[in-house]
Design an enzyme around this catalytic site. Sequence first.
Site, PDB file in Angstrom:
ATOM      1  N   CYS A   9       0.848  -1.193   0.000  1.00  0.00           N
ATOM      2  CA  CYS A   9       0.000   0.000   0.000  1.00  0.00           C
ATOM      3  C   CYS A   9       0.895   1.259   0.000  1.00  0.00           C
ATOM      4  CB  CYS A   9      -0.913   0.002   1.227  1.00  0.00           C
ATOM      5  SG  CYS A   9      -0.056   0.257   2.786  1.00  0.00           S
ATOM      6  N   CYS A  19       2.855   1.765   3.181  1.00  0.00           N
ATOM      7  CA  CYS A  19       3.938   0.788   3.329  1.00  0.00           C
ATOM      8  C   CYS A  19       5.157   1.221   2.517  1.00  0.00           C
ATOM      9  CB  CYS A  19       3.484  -0.598   2.879  1.00  0.00           C
ATOM     10  SG  CYS A  19       2.097  -1.252   3.840  1.00  0.00           S
TER      11      CYS A  19
END
Length: 78
Positions: free
Chosen positions: A10, A13
């Site tokens: 994501c 992340c």
Amino acid sequence: MDIKVLGTGCPKCKTLEKITRDAVEELELDATVSKVDDIMDIMQYNVAKTPALVVDGKVLIKGSLPSYEALKKMLAGE
């Protein structure tokens, strides 16, 4: 120092991985930074929400994205 960024890919992340690498370089730490994106490996750290940061086997962050300055303090041991 062994640093693992846990996350499935994501945007948060990816950001955590980038700022972690930047902080390690800026602080001139003797550290290895790796990305863990396999959900089964992430679950071994008892992390249900990503991104997460593991330093030397200890989960320091889970489910949030710290500021760059806060991350540097964590990595420097402050």
